[in-house]
Write an enzyme that holds these catalytic residues in place. Structure first.
Site, short mmCIF file in Angstrom:
data_model
loop_
_atom_site.label_atom_id
_atom_site.label_comp_id
_atom_site.label_asym_id
_atom_site.label_seq_id
_atom_site.Cartn_x
_atom_site.Cartn_y
_atom_site.Cartn_z
N SER A 258 18.94 -87.36 38.62
CA SER A 258 17.60 -87.10 38.10
C SER A 258 17.61 -86.98 36.59
O SER A 258 18.60 -86.56 35.98
CB SER A 258 17.07 -85.80 38.71
OG SER A 258 15.97 -85.31 37.98
N LYS A 259 16.47 -87.34 35.97
CA LYS A 259 16.33 -87.17 34.52
C LYS A 259 16.39 -85.69 34.14
O LYS A 259 16.65 -85.35 33.00
CB LYS A 259 15.01 -87.79 34.04
CG LYS A 259 15.02 -89.31 34.07
CD LYS A 259 13.76 -89.88 33.46
CE LYS A 259 13.83 -91.41 33.45
NZ LYS A 259 12.64 -92.02 32.85
N ARG A 260 16.15 -84.83 35.13
CA ARG A 260 16.16 -83.38 34.85
C ARG A 260 17.58 -82.81 34.83
O ARG A 260 17.77 -81.65 34.54
CB ARG A 260 15.33 -82.64 35.90
CG ARG A 260 13.84 -82.94 35.83
CD ARG A 260 13.05 -82.04 36.78
NE ARG A 260 13.39 -82.30 38.17
CZ ARG A 260 12.84 -83.26 38.91
NH1 ARG A 260 11.93 -84.05 38.38
NH2 ARG A 260 13.18 -83.42 40.17
N SER A 261 18.57 -83.63 35.15
CA SER A 261 19.94 -83.11 35.26
C SER A 261 20.52 -82.72 33.90
O SER A 261 21.47 -81.95 33.82
CB SER A 261 20.86 -84.14 35.90
OG SER A 261 21.09 -85.22 35.01
N SER A 264 21.62 -87.31 32.33
CA SER A 264 21.32 -88.54 33.07
C SER A 264 21.16 -89.76 32.16
O SER A 264 21.09 -90.88 32.64
CB SER A 264 20.04 -88.37 33.89
OG SER A 264 18.93 -88.25 33.03
#
Length: 501
Positions: A258-261, A264
């Protein structure tokens, strides 16, 4: 007469929507490697027709990321190879997509659709628990007169692909083999949107053909759209390129990365202190491995060894621990001067208090630079990413608070009780020592150890603890002492003795 071998041409076609996700970087990398392995061309095309997702400055990010990763394109917006423009919005302004869509309309392979939002909302179906919109071909039955009247009246429209509802469509993927889909599952996808812009699905087929793309590399989430692409190729009578759909990249919990990681994108990883060449090496191995299973591979090595037939079909796990290890290997192999230049800002930021102390003691900037160079040599083989430096060198700033339990070392046969007399015996020796260079200090300590009949570790372990307050340091006791200097060493030694007494 020998048959002419078609030159391989691949492309990376990102949308300018922000930082480059690891999955997109891998797509670009694999497309680059497939082309370069065979001496082919790697193209860059900017797919900016989705106006709502466009992010200001994202084109610059694309150029910078490709440059930093070493993926130099042969053709692109800045390198015309004769099949431009290489930016979709410019191709759209030239009427390229509408022209091709109208050709399909003339042949009955596409049609104008004038249905409004209200009607389209009535066409939703629930399939496998998900609400999806399936168009019912309503406008396909409009007469030519009705269509012309609607167009003349300026009625908003889209252009849809006219897909069959019976039979099946089969396409071939280089990794997954032949995949068949029942035509009734193919929606009449939109080719031209109501704003006149093409959909991604339509534009990329047109552009790939006109730019001579032979191998299309993309994520396997596009497998379900491939039958529609094939029907477009067939509708135009064009040759279908080779498809290479890459496996999903997941996090350690096997969820889609995820882009929230926080790690990423390529830029995220660079910000976290990773080297571009280590990132590229790691990303190449997310779903692919060479025959010899070598893991540390330069871009040149990758070009030489890359065979796309060895790409794995299974999801690939983004192993952050492995990336850190790999980055550490790149740092170890780095030229010392190159490492110093790249780590200098991290070192200076982490060592501000020490540098200030040195200035107060009369050290000039040349001497301070020399100290930074020595510390750089200490940490080079011990860190995995640049931010590791701060915690590793913080003891040079001040003696941290530490438990006297640190003096205990089974192998060295030391404890807090044995450390106190040894440190007291060392104090006058170190006060009398004028030369605080590493070699001179080591010679003085060896002389002391021999005279007392001690083992090396019995003296050097407690001394290092007393002066650094850490069980793990990037250097030995005398190396630390050389950097700290005589005044700071004696001050810390006294403080540690007092804590033990």
């Amino acid at each position: 007469m020998s048959e002419t071998v078609q030159k391989i041409r691949t492309r990376y076609a990102p949308s300018p929507t922000g930082r480059m996700h690891v999955g997109n970087l891998r797509t670009a990398l694999y497309a680059y490697l497939i082309a370069k392995h065979e001496g082919g061309d790697f193209l860059l095309r900017i797919e900016d027709t989705d106006l709502e997702r466009h992010v200001e400055g994202a084109e610059e990010i694309i150029y910078k990321t490709l440059k930093d990763a070493g993926l130099e394109h042969d053709e692109g917006p800045d390198k015309d190879g004769g099949v431009g423009p290489y930016i979709q919005s410019e191709r759209q302004k030239a009427g390229l997509y509408l022209e091709h869509a109208k050709k399909l309309i003339d042949e009955g392979k596409a049609y104008y659709c004038f249905c409004d939002e209200a009607r389209l909302k009535t066409l939703t179906q629930v399939i496998d628990g998900k609400e999806v919109s399936v168009y019912d071909k309503h406008c396909l039955s409009l007469s030519k007169e009705e269509v012309e009247a609607n167009l003349a009246a300026g009625k908003p429209y889209v252009i849809r692909q006219n897909n069959p509802t019976e039979g099946e469509t089969t396409f071939h993927d280089e990794l997954y083999g032949d995949i068949s889909v029942e035509n009734k599952e193919l929606d009449d996808m939109i080719l031209i949107k109501s704003d006149g812009y093409p959909t991604y699905n339509f534009a990329n087929v047109i552009d790939d053909h006109l730019m001579g793309i032979t191998h299309v590399v993309r994520g396997n989430e596009y497998i379900s759209s491939s039958p529609k692409y094939n029907r477009l190729y067939d509708a135009f009578g064009w040759e279908v390129p080779k498809y290479i759909h890459c496996p999903l990249i997941t996090d350690e919990e096997h969820h889609k990365l995820s882009k929230r990681s926080g790690h990423s994108s390529f830029e995220d990883l660079v910000d976290l202190g990773f080297l571009p060449e280590a990132i590229v090496n790691f990303v190449a191995l997310l779903g692919w491995s060479p025959e010899d299973n070598e893991e540390i591979l330069s871009l040149t090595d990758l070009v030489k060894k890359f065979d796309y037939r060895r790409i794995n079909k299974s999801p690939s796990v983004f192993d952050y621990t492995k990336l850190k290890w790999m980055n550490g290997e790149y740092l170890k192999a780095m030229d010392d001067d190159v490492f110093l230049a790249s780590a200098e800002a991290y070192l200076e930021n982490a060592l501000q208090p020490m540098m200030e102390r040195k200035r107060n003691e009369g050290a000039d900037e040349t001497a301070i630079k020399e100290i930074i160079k020595k510390i750089a040599a200490m940490v080079k083989t011990r860190i995995e990413v640049y931010p590791d430096i701060a915690e590793m060198v913080d003891f040079f700033n001040e003696l941290p608070a530490f438990s006297t339990d640190l003096y205990a070392h089974k192998k060295m046969k030391t404890s807090a009780e044995t450390a106190l007399p040894v440190l007291r015996e060392l104090q006058p020796v170190l006060e009398a020592q004028e030369d605080y260079t590493n070699d001179a200090l080591y010679a003085a300590l060896q002389k002391f150890i021999e005279e007392k009949g001690y083992k090396n570790g019995y003296v050097l372990w407690p001394l290092r603890i007393a002066l650094t307050g850490k069980a793990m340091t990037p250097c030995g006791a005398t190396e630390a002492m050389e950097v700290l200097g005589k005044n700071e060493c004696l001050k810390r030694l006294q403080a540690s003795i007092s804590a033990l007494a």
